[in-house]
Design a protein around this motif. Structure first.
Motif, mmCIF file in Angstrom:
data_model
loop_
_atom_site.group_PDB
_atom_site.id
_atom_site.type_symbol
_atom_site.label_atom_id
_atom_site.label_comp_id
_atom_site.label_asym_id
_atom_site.label_seq_id
_atom_site.Cartn_x
_atom_site.Cartn_y
_atom_site.Cartn_z
ATOM 1 N N GLU A 135 0.991 -0.658 -0.025
ATOM 2 C CA GLU A 135 0.175 -0.462 0.241
ATOM 3 C C GLU A 135 0.922 1.467 -0.224
ATOM 4 O O GLU A 135 0.779 2.626 -0.451
ATOM 5 N N LYS A 193 0.538 3.887 -3.040
ATOM 6 C CA LYS A 193 0.546 5.248 -2.295
ATOM 7 C C LYS A 193 1.220 5.984 -3.016
ATOM 8 O O LYS A 193 1.580 7.154 -3.628
ATOM 9 N N SER A 210 -3.158 2.860 -5.351
ATOM 10 C CA SER A 210 -4.262 2.908 -4.609
ATOM 11 C C SER A 210 -3.913 0.950 -4.645
ATOM 12 O O SER A 210 -4.009 0.189 -5.516
#
Length: 129
Positions: free
Chosen positions: A59, A63, A68
Protein backbone atom coordinates in the motif's frame (compact mmCIF):
# COMPACT_ATOMS: atom_id res chain seq x y z
CA UNK A 1 14.80 0.49 1.87
CA UNK A 2 15.16 -2.29 -0.73
CA UNK A 3 17.62 -5.01 0.29
CA UNK A 4 19.38 -4.81 -3.08
CA UNK A 5 20.22 -2.46 -5.97
CA UNK A 6 16.68 -2.01 -7.29
CA UNK A 7 13.72 0.33 -6.75
CA UNK A 8 10.57 -0.65 -4.90
CA UNK A 9 8.54 0.28 -7.97
CA UNK A 10 8.85 1.33 -11.58
CA UNK A 11 6.20 2.97 -13.69
CA UNK A 12 5.90 2.11 -17.37
CA UNK A 13 3.01 3.95 -18.99
CA UNK A 14 -0.11 3.21 -17.01
CA UNK A 15 1.44 0.22 -15.22
CA UNK A 16 3.35 0.17 -11.93
CA UNK A 17 5.57 -2.85 -11.37
CA UNK A 18 6.56 -3.49 -7.77
CA UNK A 19 9.67 -5.41 -6.81
CA UNK A 20 9.16 -8.21 -4.30
CA UNK A 21 7.78 -6.62 -1.15
CA UNK A 22 8.39 -8.30 2.19
CA UNK A 23 7.10 -7.65 5.70
CA UNK A 24 10.02 -5.65 7.15
CA UNK A 25 8.64 -2.40 8.52
CA UNK A 26 10.05 0.87 7.13
CA UNK A 27 12.99 2.19 9.15
CA UNK A 28 13.37 -1.00 11.20
CA UNK A 29 15.62 -4.02 10.90
CA UNK A 30 13.28 -6.34 12.80
CA UNK A 31 10.83 -8.43 10.83
CA UNK A 32 7.30 -8.75 12.27
CA UNK A 33 6.44 -12.22 13.50
CA UNK A 34 9.85 -13.87 13.04
CA UNK A 35 11.92 -15.57 15.73
CA UNK A 36 15.61 -16.13 14.96
CA UNK A 37 18.30 -18.11 16.74
CA UNK A 38 21.69 -16.57 17.61
CA UNK A 39 22.99 -17.43 14.12
CA UNK A 40 20.10 -15.74 12.33
CA UNK A 41 18.29 -18.96 11.38
CA UNK A 42 14.50 -18.86 11.44
CA UNK A 43 13.04 -20.71 14.44
CA UNK A 44 9.43 -19.70 13.88
CA UNK A 45 7.27 -17.17 12.05
CA UNK A 46 3.77 -15.74 12.19
CA UNK A 47 2.38 -15.73 8.66
CA UNK A 48 -0.61 -13.56 9.60
CA UNK A 49 1.59 -10.74 10.96
CA UNK A 50 3.96 -11.01 8.00
CA UNK A 51 1.15 -11.03 5.44
CA UNK A 52 -0.52 -7.96 6.93
CA UNK A 53 2.83 -6.17 7.04
CA UNK A 54 3.52 -7.07 3.39
CA UNK A 55 0.18 -5.62 2.33
CA UNK A 56 0.80 -2.42 4.32
CA UNK A 57 4.17 -2.11 2.57
CA UNK A 58 2.58 -2.69 -0.84
CA UNK A 59 0.00 0.00 0.00
CA UNK A 60 2.75 2.46 0.94
CA UNK A 61 4.74 1.86 -2.26
CA UNK A 62 1.61 2.14 -4.41
CA UNK A 63 0.57 5.35 -2.66
CA UNK A 64 4.02 6.87 -3.30
CA UNK A 65 3.53 5.97 -6.98
CA UNK A 66 0.06 7.54 -7.15
CA UNK A 67 -1.94 4.32 -6.90
CA UNK A 68 -3.74 2.17 -4.32
CA UNK A 69 -4.60 -1.47 -3.66
CA UNK A 70 -7.72 -0.95 -5.79
CA UNK A 71 -5.41 -0.57 -8.80
CA UNK A 72 -3.73 -3.97 -8.35
CA UNK A 73 -4.25 -6.29 -11.34
CA UNK A 74 -1.80 -9.12 -10.58
CA UNK A 75 -0.07 -10.55 -7.50
CA UNK A 76 2.69 -13.13 -7.32
CA UNK A 77 3.04 -14.69 -3.88
CA UNK A 78 6.16 -16.43 -2.59
CA UNK A 79 5.71 -18.60 0.52
CA UNK A 80 8.47 -20.57 2.23
CA UNK A 81 6.06 -23.13 3.74
CA UNK A 82 2.97 -23.71 1.60
CA UNK A 83 1.59 -26.58 3.70
CA UNK A 84 1.81 -24.67 6.98
CA UNK A 85 0.96 -21.15 5.81
CA UNK A 86 -1.30 -21.23 2.74
CA UNK A 87 -4.68 -21.37 4.51
CA UNK A 88 -3.86 -18.49 6.86
CA UNK A 89 -2.20 -16.48 4.11
CA UNK A 90 -5.20 -17.01 1.82
CA UNK A 91 -7.64 -15.84 4.52
CA UNK A 92 -5.68 -12.63 5.19
CA UNK A 93 -5.09 -12.03 1.46
CA UNK A 94 -8.84 -12.30 0.88
CA UNK A 95 -9.54 -9.54 3.41
CA UNK A 96 -7.57 -7.13 1.24
CA UNK A 97 -7.96 -8.40 -2.32
CA UNK A 98 -11.15 -10.49 -2.69
CA UNK A 99 -13.28 -7.52 -3.80
CA UNK A 100 -10.50 -6.11 -6.00
CA UNK A 101 -10.04 -9.42 -7.83
CA UNK A 102 -6.45 -9.35 -9.16
CA UNK A 103 -5.07 -12.47 -10.77
CA UNK A 104 -2.69 -14.40 -8.51
CA UNK A 105 0.01 -17.03 -8.58
CA UNK A 106 1.29 -18.60 -5.35
CA UNK A 107 4.63 -20.39 -5.34
CA UNK A 108 6.48 -22.23 -2.58
CA UNK A 109 10.19 -21.47 -2.47
CA UNK A 110 12.91 -22.75 -0.15
CA UNK A 111 13.97 -19.32 1.11
CA UNK A 112 13.90 -15.58 0.52
CA UNK A 113 16.85 -13.14 0.66
CA UNK A 114 16.06 -12.10 4.24
CA UNK A 115 14.54 -14.27 7.01
CA UNK A 116 10.94 -13.80 5.91
CA UNK A 117 8.19 -16.30 5.12
CA UNK A 118 6.23 -14.33 2.50
CA UNK A 119 6.89 -11.84 -0.27
CA UNK A 120 4.48 -10.18 -2.71
CA UNK A 121 5.27 -9.07 -6.26
CA UNK A 122 2.55 -6.77 -7.58
CA UNK A 123 1.49 -5.11 -10.82
CA UNK A 124 -0.96 -2.21 -10.70
CA UNK A 125 -2.65 -0.29 -13.49
CA UNK A 126 -3.36 3.39 -13.04
CA UNK A 127 -6.75 4.70 -14.01
CA UNK A 128 -5.89 7.47 -16.46
CA UNK A 129 -8.26 10.41 -16.76
Amino acid sequence: EPVGPYPHARREGEFIFLSGIGPREPGKKEIPGVKLDSLGNILDHDIELQTRSCVRNVEAVLKAAGASLADVVDVQVFLTDMKRDFATFNKIYGEYFAKIGPTRTTIEISSLPTPIAVELKVIAKLKLS
